[in-house]
Design a protein around this motif. Structure first.
Motif, PDB file in Angstrom:
ATOM      1  N   PRO A 106      52.556  16.062  -8.242  1.00  0.00           N
ATOM      2  CA  PRO A 106      52.649  16.191  -9.704  1.00  0.00           C
ATOM      3  C   PRO A 106      51.402  15.605 -10.371  1.00  0.00           C
ATOM      4  CG  PRO A 106      54.660  15.271  -8.807  1.00  0.00           C
ATOM      5  CD  PRO A 106      53.690  15.309  -7.690  1.00  0.00           C
ATOM      6  N   THR A 107      51.006  16.218 -11.473  1.00  0.00           N
ATOM      7  CA  THR A 107      49.790  15.755 -12.147  1.00  0.00           C
ATOM      8  C   THR A 107      50.062  14.481 -12.948  1.00  0.00           C
ATOM      9  OG1 THR A 107      48.099  16.336 -13.740  1.00  0.00           O
ATOM     10  CG2 THR A 107      50.263  17.223 -14.134  1.00  0.00           C
ATOM     11  N   VAL A 108      49.033  13.609 -13.041  1.00  0.00           N
ATOM     12  CA  VAL A 108      49.138  12.442 -13.908  1.00  0.00           C
ATOM     13  C   VAL A 108      48.274  12.613 -15.148  1.00  0.00           C
ATOM     14  CG1 VAL A 108      49.719  10.823 -12.075  1.00  0.00           C
ATOM     15  CG2 VAL A 108      47.328  11.238 -12.642  1.00  0.00           C
ATOM     16  N   SER A 109      47.841  13.844 -15.404  1.00  0.00           N
ATOM     17  CA  SER A 109      46.972  14.037 -16.567  1.00  0.00           C
ATOM     18  C   SER A 109      47.722  13.805 -17.873  1.00  0.00           C
ATOM     19  CB  SER A 109      46.378  15.444 -16.535  1.00  0.00           C
ATOM     20  OG  SER A 109      47.409  16.399 -16.469  1.00  0.00           O
ATOM     21  N   GLY A 110      49.053  13.816 -17.819  1.00  0.00           N
ATOM     22  CA  GLY A 110      49.807  13.469 -19.014  1.00  0.00           C
ATOM     23  C   GLY A 110      49.670  11.995 -19.367  1.00  0.00           C
ATOM     24  N   GLU A 111      49.450  11.165 -18.354  1.00  0.00           N
ATOM     25  CA  GLU A 111      49.296   9.726 -18.588  1.00  0.00           C
ATOM     26  C   GLU A 111      47.849   9.382 -18.930  1.00  0.00           C
ATOM     27  OE1 GLU A 111      51.887   7.786 -18.702  1.00  0.00           O
ATOM     28  OE2 GLU A 111      53.169   9.491 -18.161  1.00  0.00           O
ATOM     29  N   TRP A 112      46.934   9.875 -18.083  1.00  0.00           N
ATOM     30  CA  TRP A 112      45.510   9.608 -18.334  1.00  0.00           C
ATOM     31  C   TRP A 112      44.785  10.948 -18.388  1.00  0.00           C
ATOM     32  CZ3 TRP A 112      47.936   7.067 -14.107  1.00  0.00           C
ATOM     33  CH2 TRP A 112      48.246   5.726 -14.349  1.00  0.00           C
ATOM     34  N   PRO A 113      44.276  11.355 -19.552  1.00  0.00           N
ATOM     35  CA  PRO A 113      43.570  12.639 -19.633  1.00  0.00           C
ATOM     36  C   PRO A 113      42.357  12.694 -18.702  1.00  0.00           C
ATOM     37  CG  PRO A 113      44.077  11.814 -21.804  1.00  0.00           C
ATOM     38  CD  PRO A 113      44.432  10.720 -20.854  1.00  0.00           C
ATOM     39  N   ALA A 114      41.823  11.519 -18.304  1.00  0.00           N
ATOM     40  CA  ALA A 114      40.682  11.518 -17.396  1.00  0.00           C
ATOM     41  C   ALA A 114      41.015  12.221 -16.089  1.00  0.00           C
ATOM     42  CB  ALA A 114      40.235  10.083 -17.113  1.00  0.00           C
TER      43      ALA A 114
END
Lengths: 183, 467, 195
Positions: A106-114
């Motif tokens: 699963p992506t963590v781009s929701g938490e850190w856009p970096a």
């Protein structure tokens, strides 16, 4: 501002998520091994908890455990998250193992856009499919490239765009010289 | 009278043998003005490009072009002259000639100075492929460089080069010069739009925004000189600055009041921006827009754009000298020069104007190779928040000075220029006129320092410095 | 066959045009504007070649940012497969007559990356025709200038109506450290007490 040691961070995370394990690498590097399914929840907890407050994703990378000297032999792709807290000045490593065949995390781009760019890079070079990433395209290699080059079972293409990979008279004799050892 | 000035009228009358018709006037304009002007302005503008490379090299502690000498063109000349000989014989004759000691030294010096560089660049541009990109608007794309060159060249029509050397004598020549140079704006926009390339388009937009903004301080600065002299005729403005006696430079506009001196600086800075010169070369910023509006131009068309830029630099120098530095007048002993015979007086006056123009030219090059580039918003801020208010204050100051003078005195007749009334300031008036503005300015700076402990924040922001 | 003996290149075949052509070639030779781009460490040497110590402006070479106004493309540095098509596009945007110099091992053959890297192109000559190869990793500015001199020989022989010389030219003698026969400037002994 209070910097926490790794043990304190591990305790805080394990109190909330018992499935998270503490892992020590050969070089003494401590990391938290997170189950694939709960990485987004762990990430959200790490970012929003007042004591931890990991507001920065310093790096998101991966390595291939194939040919890794371990018993039993494994072939997972391990995704590594390097988190840093600008509030408390402490950091932590997270590791998530994804199976080679069905390689999705699963992506963590929701938490850190970096993570948007980091995940594109890991997808490009290791073939880890980040579920939920809004635009998971190749970033380093050309769009029509085949395979994921940093996987250890990657085979070099004979030609690309009509250009042979080896010049006339060149050929692969043996495995390329490597210094050996993990990583 | 045809309105084309004394030289044209005389020549046309001589051609027609009486009252000249339109044909005689046209021929006279071409022969007396357009051709000599082109022969004077364009070579200087072209030489400027080599001069600039040499100056850049000197500033950067390099040598600059020193391999292209005159031997290439000379060899070509020998080949044409000795066409009846086989090539080996031609080569032998040429070598013998080149080894003749005086010729040899001349060729070596020409190489050292890079004199052949201009010829080499020009020849190369002639031979380059002429590309009109597939997405370009062909007509607009092709027309733009000529228009740019025309816009830069036309205002020279009204610049007085000497007592009898004004091509177009009109009552509104100052306005004409400012208005006609506006053609360049259209040309740059056409180049940017017609190229069908995003870099060109962005460069063209920037060029237009910048040029239109800086025409306002230029117009106001010209307005200041016009207000002081009471005429829009550039030749009359030159005549106004005539001062008999040894120190003729005391009559120059820049030394009349501090406001005019400030306007001269504003004119120079805005002129830099009008020429798209560093530090205002936003339209060609290599690091952002490949090469700006001329990205898609190759070969000779690009050469025309470069030529237009250098011609415009010459124009800024000529207008600056005319409006503020006495035009073609000498700093000392102008009265004596005026009394000379025309065959002696004309070249001296042209050379004096040329010296002033070249001084401005060199200053612009010095600035280009010394200062880094402004950011695009800083360029706009400088125009609208610094130069325009400065111009308005100066205009107000000039008007106040004229009012305080309380009347006019008859000016000096200057050659063919009729005497014009001047502000009756007298030596005491000049002294007070300088003392009050300088004192007020110094007081403002001191107060600003006292209040903020340092230079005023606005000034700091402008210069990009920190406290 | 000697390139100057190719059909159309022999100067005694065309009496008048060859003189004009020779003059045009003289202009081209002394005004090689190079395209301003660099992809790796060779680019540092390229920049140095334009600096005060080596100063290629002496030879009439100045950098141009746009390919339309450039005569010479100096491919300075590693070219990956992804970059190669862009280099080709830049070359196509350049106006004739145009020349290409391949600077350094990476551009020549892929250099240290030629075999064990999946992404590096093994020589820019697979995409654009190269006139002069300069060996070295990276070549010193002297070597680059030597390559430019070799190119100038070729430009001098260029005839508008003649056949274009396309034989690749390799500048020899730069495999040795500090560029073979180029004289290494003598900076004297290092000061005592320092490594």
């Amino acid at each position: 501002m209070k910097a926490l040691a790794f043990d304190a961070i591990a305790t805080a995370v394990q109190a909330r998520f018992p499935a998270v394990l503490v892992q020590k690498a050969d070089n003494g590097q401590m990391a938290l091994r997170v189950p694939k399914a709960s990485i987004v929840d762990v990430a959200h907890f790490l970012r929003t908890d007042a004591q931890l407050a990991f507001d920065g994703l310093s790096d998101l990378t991966a390595f291939d455990t194939l040919k890794y000297p371990s018993t039993p032999p494994q072939d997972d792709i391990c995704v590594v998250y390097v988190l840093f807290s600008y509030t408390h000045r402490h950091k932590v490593l997270l590791k998530v193992h994804a199976e080679r065949a069905a390689c999705d995390v699963p992506t963590v781009s929701g938490e850190w856009p970096a993570a948007l760019y980091f995940e594109r890079e890991v997808w490009d070079l290791f073939g880890v499919r980040f579920v939920g990433h809004p635009s998971l395209r190749r970033i380093m290699t050309p769009d029509d490239w085949e395979g994921h080059p940093l996987r250890k079972d990657y085979l070099y293409p004979a030609t690309y765009n009509g250009v042979a990979h080896l010049r006339d008279g060149q050929h692969f004799e043996a495995a390329p010289p490597r210094s050996g050892g993990p990583l | 009278m045809s309105g084309f000035g004394y030289a044209v009228d005389t020549f046309a009358a001589w051609l027609a043998g009486g009252e000249p018709g339109w044909l005689a006037v046209s021929v006279a304009v071409l022969a007396v003005w357009v051709l000599p002007l082109m022969l004077l302005v364009f070579p200087v503008a072209a030489l400027g490009q080599i001069l600039e490379r040499k100056i850049a090299a000197a500033i950067q502690r390099r040598v600059g072009p020193n391999s292209a000498g005159l031997d290439g063109p000379l060899r070509f000349g020998f080949r044409l002259m000795l066409f009846f000989l086989p090539r080996e014989r031609q080569d032998r004759v040429f070598k013998a000639f080149c080894n003749f000691p005086p010729v040899r030294s001349i060729l070596l010096v020409s190489r050292r100075l890079g004199l052949g560089q201009l010829a080499a660049d020009g020849i190369k541009m002639l031979g380059k492929e002429d590309i009109v990109p597939a997405g370009a608007d062909g007509m607009v794309f092709r027309l733009a460089p000529y228009l740019a060159l025309a816009g830069a060249f036309l205002p020279f029509c009204v610049v007085p080069f000497g007592q009898h050397l004004v091509m177009l004598e009109t009552e509104v020549s100052a306005l004409f010069a400012v208005a006609v140079s506006g053609i360049v704006v259209v040309a740059l926009k056409m180049a940017g739009w017609g190229s069908g390339s995003k870099w060109s388009l962005l460069g063209g937009m920037r060029a237009v925004a910048q040029l239109v903004s800086y025409e306002i301080p230029i117009g106001l600065a010209v307005g200041g000189a016009v207000l002081w002299s009471g005429s829009m005729d550039l030749h009359a403005i030159v005549g106004q600055q005539y001062e008999p006696g040894v120190f003729s430079l005391l009559g120059w506009n820049a030394l009349q009041t501090p406001f005019l001196a400030v306007l001269m600086v504003v004119f120079f800075v805005a002129g830099l921006a009008e020429c798209q010169r560093s530090p205002f070369d936003m339209a060609e910023a290599e690091s952002e827009l490949v090469s700006g509006f001329n990205t898609e131009y190759s070969g000779l068309r690009w050469g025309l754009f470069a030529m237009a830029e250098y011609t415009e630099m010459l124009l800024v120098g000529a207008l600056l000298a005319t409006l503020f530095l006495g035009g073609y007048q000498s700093p000392i002993g102008e009265e004596w020069i005026c009394s000379l015979a025309p065959w002696l007086e004309v070249p001296i006056h042209v050379a004096l104007l040329g010296a002033k123009v070249v001084a401005v030219y060199l200053l612009m090059m010095w600035i280009r190779w010394t200062l880094p580039r402004y950011r695009v918003d800083q360029v706009m801020r400088l125009a609208w928040l610094v130069l325009v208010p400065l111009c308005l204050v100066s205009l107000f100051g000039i008007a106040l000075t004229l009012l305080a003078a309380g009347g006019t005195e008859p000016g000096e007749p200057f050659g063919r220029v009729a005497a014009r009334p001047r502000a009756a300031l007298g030596w005491l008036g000049h002294l007070v006129g300088w003392a009050i503005p300088v004192a007020v300015g110094a007081w403002l700076v001191v107060m600003a320092k006292k209040k903020h402990g340092q230079v005023h924040p606005a000034l700091q922001r402008l210069t990009g410095g920190r406290s | 066959m000697n390139p100057s003996d190719r059909p159309g290149n022999r100067d005694d075949e065309q009496i008048v045009l060859s003189s004009v052509d020779e003059f045009l070639a003289w202009g081209k030779e002394h005004s090689l504007f190079y395209l301003l781009f660099a992809t790796a460490c060779c680019g540092i040497e390229l920049m140095q070649a334009g600096g005060p110590r080596y100063d290629v402006d002496r030879l009439g070479m100045i950098p141009r940012a746009t390919p339309r106004q450039a005569d010479l493309m100096i491919v300075a540095g590693t070219i990956t497969h992804k970059m190669a098509s862009r280099v080709r596009t830049l070359w196509e945007q350049m106006t004739e007559p145009r020349w290409v110099v391949s600077m350094g091992s990476c551009a020549n053959s892929g250099g240290p990356f030629s075999k064990w890297s999946y992404s590096v192109l093994n020589g820019i000559d697979k995409y654009v025709p190269v006139d002069v190869y300069i060996p070295g990793c990276p070549p010193r500015p002297e070597a680059l200038i030597d390559g430019v001199m070799a190119l100038r020989d070729r430009v001098r022989r260029y005839r508008t109506l003649g056949e274009r010389d396309t034989t690749p030219h390799v500048v020899a003698g730069h495999d040795a450290p500090f560029g073979g026969h180029c004289k290494v400037p003598d900076f004297g002994k290092p000061p005592e007490g320092k490594a």
